[in-house]
Scaffold this active site. Structure first.
Site, PDB file in Angstrom:
ATOM      1  N   HIS A 282       3.916   0.041   3.732  1.00 43.96           N
ATOM      2  CA  HIS A 282       3.689  -0.042   2.392  1.00 43.96           C
ATOM      3  C   HIS A 282       3.688   0.855   1.185  1.00 43.96           C
ATOM      4  CE1 HIS A 282       1.598  -4.121   2.722  1.00 43.96           C
ATOM      5  NE2 HIS A 282       1.816  -3.624   3.515  1.00 43.96           N
TER       6      HIS A 282
ATOM      7  N   ASP B 154       4.944   6.934  -5.343  1.00 43.16           N
ATOM      8  CA  ASP B 154       3.600   5.269  -4.881  1.00 43.16           C
ATOM      9  C   ASP B 154       4.761   4.597  -3.933  1.00 43.16           C
ATOM     10  OD1 ASP B 154       1.437   3.661  -4.317  1.00 43.16           O
ATOM     11  OD2 ASP B 154       0.641   5.010  -6.424  1.00 43.16           O
TER      12      ASP B 154
HETATM   13  P1  ADP Z   1      -2.688   2.102  -2.809  1.00 40.61           P
HETATM   14  O1  ADP Z   1      -2.677   1.095  -1.865  1.00 40.61           O
HETATM   15  O2  ADP Z   1      -2.537   3.425  -2.756  1.00 40.61           O
HETATM   16  O3  ADP Z   1      -4.617   2.152  -3.400  1.00 40.61           O
HETATM   17  P2  ADP Z   1      -2.508   0.325  -4.986  1.00 40.61           P
HETATM   18  O4  ADP Z   1      -2.517   0.727  -6.403  1.00 40.61           O
HETATM   19  O5  ADP Z   1      -1.495  -0.446  -4.350  1.00 40.61           O
HETATM   20  O6  ADP Z   1      -2.783   1.655  -4.898  1.00 40.61           O
HETATM   21  O7  ADP Z   1      -3.536  -0.878  -4.751  1.00 40.61           O
HETATM   22  C1  ADP Z   1      -4.963  -0.268  -4.704  1.00 40.61           C
HETATM   23  C2  ADP Z   1      -5.449  -1.766  -4.484  1.00 40.61           C
HETATM   24  O8  ADP Z   1      -7.400  -1.067  -4.861  1.00 40.61           O
HETATM   25  C3  ADP Z   1      -5.719  -2.720  -6.041  1.00 40.61           C
HETATM   26  O9  ADP Z   1      -5.945  -3.380  -5.594  1.00 40.61           O
HETATM   27  C4  ADP Z   1      -6.970  -2.084  -6.331  1.00 40.61           C
HETATM   28  O10 ADP Z   1      -7.465  -3.336  -8.015  1.00 40.61           O
HETATM   29  C5  ADP Z   1      -7.877  -1.839  -5.472  1.00 40.61           C
HETATM   30  N1  ADP Z   1      -8.848  -0.350  -5.890  1.00 40.61           N
HETATM   31  C6  ADP Z   1      -8.944   1.009  -7.026  1.00 40.61           C
HETATM   32  N2  ADP Z   1      -9.550   1.280  -6.920  1.00 40.61           N
HETATM   33  C7  ADP Z   1     -10.461   0.919  -6.816  1.00 40.61           C
HETATM   34  C8  ADP Z   1     -11.834   0.603  -7.221  1.00 40.61           C
HETATM   35  N3  ADP Z   1     -12.750   1.889  -7.405  1.00 40.61           N
HETATM   36  N4  ADP Z   1     -12.813  -0.652  -6.906  1.00 40.61           N
HETATM   37  C9  ADP Z   1     -12.489  -1.423  -6.445  1.00 40.61           C
HETATM   38  N5  ADP Z   1     -10.902  -2.092  -5.690  1.00 40.61           N
HETATM   39  C10 ADP Z   1     -10.014  -1.104  -6.646  1.00 40.61           C
HETATM   40  O1  F6P Z   2      -1.124   0.840   0.528  1.00 41.71           O
HETATM   41  C1  F6P Z   2      -1.296   1.815   1.434  1.00 41.71           C
HETATM   42  C2  F6P Z   2      -2.873   2.426   2.333  1.00 41.71           C
HETATM   43  O2  F6P Z   2      -2.154   3.322   2.998  1.00 41.71           O
HETATM   44  C3  F6P Z   2      -2.556   1.381   3.481  1.00 41.71           C
HETATM   45  O3  F6P Z   2      -2.228   1.260   4.525  1.00 41.71           O
HETATM   46  C4  F6P Z   2      -4.148   1.647   3.285  1.00 41.71           C
HETATM   47  O4  F6P Z   2      -4.710   0.906   4.028  1.00 41.71           O
HETATM   48  C5  F6P Z   2      -4.553   2.130   2.018  1.00 41.71           C
HETATM   49  O5  F6P Z   2      -3.903   2.346   1.499  1.00 41.71           O
HETATM   50  C6  F6P Z   2      -6.204   2.637   1.725  1.00 41.71           C
HETATM   51  O6  F6P Z   2      -5.921   3.906   2.466  1.00 41.71           O
HETATM   52  P1  F6P Z   2      -7.303   3.440   3.756  1.00 41.71           P
HETATM   53  O7  F6P Z   2      -6.675   2.838   4.805  1.00 41.71           O
HETATM   54  O8  F6P Z   2      -6.751   4.562   4.619  1.00 41.71           O
HETATM   55  O9  F6P Z   2      -8.498   4.706   3.375  1.00 41.71           O
END
Ligand code: ADP
Ligand code: F6P
Length: 468
Positions: free
Chosen positions: A169, A377
Site C-alpha cells: 500500500h 504517499d
Molecule cells: P494512510 O493510509 O496513510 O492513512 P490514506 O489517505 O490513504 O492515508 O487513508 C486515510 C484513511 O483514513 C481515509 O479513509 C480517511 O477517511 C481516514 N481518516 C483519516 N483521518 C481520519 C479521522 N480523523 N477520522 C476518521 N477517519 C479518518
Molecule cells: O495504508 C498504509 C498504512 O500503513 C496501513 O498499512 C496501516 O494500517 C495504516 O496505514 C495506518 O497505520 P497503523 O496501522 O500503523 O495505525
C-alpha cells in the site's frame, strides 16, 4: 475444525494484514469495545471483504491479548496476538521506524536494529501460520503491506497449494535507498514468494523487478520474474481506490447534507480550506501549515473570511518521530492562531481526533478547497474520498505530485510540497478559481474516481492472480 487441528474457520479467500478492520478500545470504566482501525488499507479492504465472504487475519491493536475468531460488520475476523515487546520491536520499530521512513524517500531517518528484524521475522511467521490454517485447499491468500513482506515466501513453503497475492500500500523505494537495508535479500525473496506482487504505481513494480535482477541475479521478462526453482511470478501496478458510490451516497444523505450546512454555519467563513491526514511526517503537514501561516500573516488570505480546518488523526503515538511531529505542529498552529486570530475566530481549526465516516463526509462536503500535500504517499485515499463526495461538481483539490493519486487525479492543482511558495500560489489559485474552471476540473476528477473504484481494483488484482 480443519487439517491444522485448530478451530479456525476456513475460507476460500483470506486477507492477511497487520491490522484487523477493527481495533480494541477500552472505555474509562474498563469495558472493552471496537472501533474502525485507522488508515487507507482498512478503508479500502472493508467493502471488498464484506462482499466476498472471506476471512481477515490481523492484529486487533491491543498488546498481550489472545482473542478467539469473531464476526464483525459482516467479516470473519481471525485475531493474531502480539506481545508488548513485539509491538515495540516488530510494529513500532521495524515496521514504522525502519520500513516506513525508508520506503517514503527517507523523509525521516530509518533506524536499523537487529533485534527489531528478529522480531519482524518471528511475527511474520506467526501471521503466515495463521493464514496457512485459515485458507481452504487451493484457496487464495492476499497478503497486505510492508509489515508482512516475508509472509508470501513463508506461506509458499507451508502451503504450496495456495495462490498467494501480495499488495504494497505504500511506495516501493528506488534501489539506491532499498539497498541500505541490511536484510534486503530476505525482503526481496519474501515478497517474491507471491504469485502476484502488486504496487500502487508502475515505477514501484519496475524498481522491484530491477532489484530481483541485480541483487538476486534472477531472470525477469517484462512483468514476470523467475525464481531459482524455475517457478514464475509477476509484479505490476494496481492503483488502489475507494468505494466511490458508497461515499457519494453517504455524502448525499439528508443527515450529512444537514451536518455539512451546520459546519459551514459554525465556521462562519467565506472560504473553507480542509486538510485530513493521519498525523504522519510523510503527509507534509509542517510545510502545509507553514504555507497557510504565511498566507494569513501577509493578508493574502484574510483571517476574517477564510478558515483552514486541519484534521490530524492520532497515529503511532509512541514512535519518537511522531511525538516530535505532534509537538511541532501544535507549536506552529498555536503561534499562527496567536498572531493572526481574533476572539472567537482562530484562522486554523486543528482537530487531533478520529471521526466516524459520516462526519468525514460532512467535512468533505463543507470544504471549498481540499489540501492534500504529502511529501510522499503510496496512493492517498483522502483525495479520492473528497472527489467522491462532490456530486455537485464544485470544490477544488490541491494535490501533491508525490502522492500515488497524482497519476490519476491530473486535473487537481498539483504542487511540489517542498516548494512552499509554489504551494502558496496553488492554494490561492484554487481558492480564487471561478465556478466554471472548478467544475471542469472536478467533473474530470469524478469520472476517474467513478470508473476506477475499489471493486475495479480488487477484481483486476484477483483476476490477474487467478490467471497465473
Ligand atoms: P494512510 O493510509 O496513510 O492513512 P490514506 O489517505 O490513504 O492515508 O487513508 C486515510 C484513511 O483514513 C481515509 O479513509 C480517511 O477517511 C481516514 N481518516 C483519516 N483521518 C481520519 C479521522 N480523523 N477520522 C476518521 N477517519 C479518518
Ligand atoms: O495504508 C498504509 C498504512 O500503513 C496501513 O498499512 C496501516 O494500517 C495504516 O496505514 C495506518 O497505520 P497503523 O496501522 O500503523 O495505525
Amino acid at each position: 475444525s480443519n487439517e491444522a487441528g485448530t478451530d479456525t474457520p476456513r475460507a476460500a479467500l483470506v486477507v492477511v494484514a497487520n491490522r484487523l478492520a477493527v481495533e480494541r478500545t477500552t472505555a474509562a470504566d474498563g469495558s472493552a469495545g471496537w472501533q474502525t482501525s485507522p488508515g487507507g488499507l482498512v478503508t479500502a479492504l472493508v467493502p471488498i471483504m464484506q462482499a466476498k465472504d472471506g476471512a481477515w487475519v490481523g492484529w486487533h491493536g491491543a498488546p498481550d491479548e489472545e482473542l478467539e475468531p469473531f464476526h464483525h460488520d459482516g467479516i470473519d475476523m481471525i485475531p493474531v496476538a502480539l506481545s508488548a515487546g513485539e509491538v515495540e520491536e516488530y510494529y513500532e520499530g521495524m515496521s514504522n521506524a525502519t520500513f516506513w521512513p525508508l520506503y517514503h524517500d527517507s523523509v525521516a531517518f530509518p533506524e536499523f536494529h537487529r533485534e527489531w528484524w528478529d522480531a519482524y521475522v518471528a511475527v511474520n511467521r506467526r501471521f503466515a501460520e495463521a493464514a496457512a490454517s485459515a485458507a481452504d485447499d487451493n484457496g487464495t491468500v492476499w497478503v497486505q503491506d510492508y509489515q508482512l513482506q516475508l509472509v508470501p515466501s513463508m506461506l509458499r513453503e507451508m502451503r504450496p497449494d495456495l495462490r498467494i497475492g501480495f499488495f504494497l500500500h505504500i511506495p516501493f523505494p528506488p534501489s539506491e535507498l532499498f539497498q541500505q537495508l541490511p536484510w534486503r535479500r530476505a525482503v526481496l525473496e519474501g515478497l517474491a514468494g507471491a504469485d502476484l506482487v502488486g504496487f500502487q504505481v508502475p515505477g514501484a513494480a519496475t524498481n522491484f523487478l530491477n532489484l530481483l535482477r541485480r541483487r538476486l541475479g534472477w531472470d525477469t521478462h517484462r512483468q514476470e520474474f523467475v525464481r531459482p526453482d524455475g517457478s514464475r511470478g509477476r509484479a505490476a501496478a494496481y492503483p488502489i481506490s475507494i468505494a466511490t458510490q458508497a461515499f457519494e451516497d453517504l455524502a448525499n444523505s439528508p443527515e450529512v447534507v444537514e451536518r455539512a450546512a451546520q459546519i459551514r454555519e459554525d465556521l462562519a467563513a467565506e472560504t473553507v480550506f480542509l486538510g485530513v491526514d493521519r498525523l504522519d511526517y510523510t503527509k507534509g503537514l509542517r510545510q502545509r501549515v507553514r504555507a497557510f501561516g504565511e498566507l494569513f500573516t501577509s493578508g493574502e488570505l484574510d483571517p476574517e473570511k477564510v478558515v483552514f480546518v486541519q484534521v490530524a488523526t492520532p497515529s503511532r503515538e509512541r514512535v519518537e518521530e511522531y511525538k516530535r511531529l505532534r509537538d511541532d505542529i501544535e507549536l506552529l498552529v498555536g503561534r499562527i492562531n496567536g498572531d493572526s486570530g481574533q476572539l472567537g475566530r482562530p484562522p486554523i481549526h486543528y482537530l487531533h481526533q478520529s471521526f466516524p465516516r459520516d462526519e468525514m463526509a460532512a467535512l468533505y462536503r463543507a470544504a471549498d478547497v481540499m489540501v492534500v500535500t504529502p511529501l510522499r504517499d503510496g496512493m492517498n485515499l483522502v483525495a479520492k474520498e473528497y472527489v467522491a463526495c462532490r456530486s455537485d461538481n464544485d470544490g477544488a483539490l490541491v494535490l501533491s505530485e508525490f502522492a500515488g493519486a497524482a497519476r490519476e487525479l491530473k486535473q487537481a492543482w498539483q504542487v511540489n510540497p517542498y516548494d512552499i511558495d509554489g504551494m502558496k500560489e496553488a492554494i490561492l489559485a484554487a481558492g480564487r478559481a471561478g465556478k466554471q474552471e472548478t467544475r471542469r476540473r472536478m467533473r474530470a476528477l469524478r469520472k476517474q474516481v467513478a470508473t476506477h473504484d475499489i471493486d475495479h481494483w480488487a477484481e483486476t488484482f484477483l483476476a490477474d492472480l487467478d490467471a497465473i
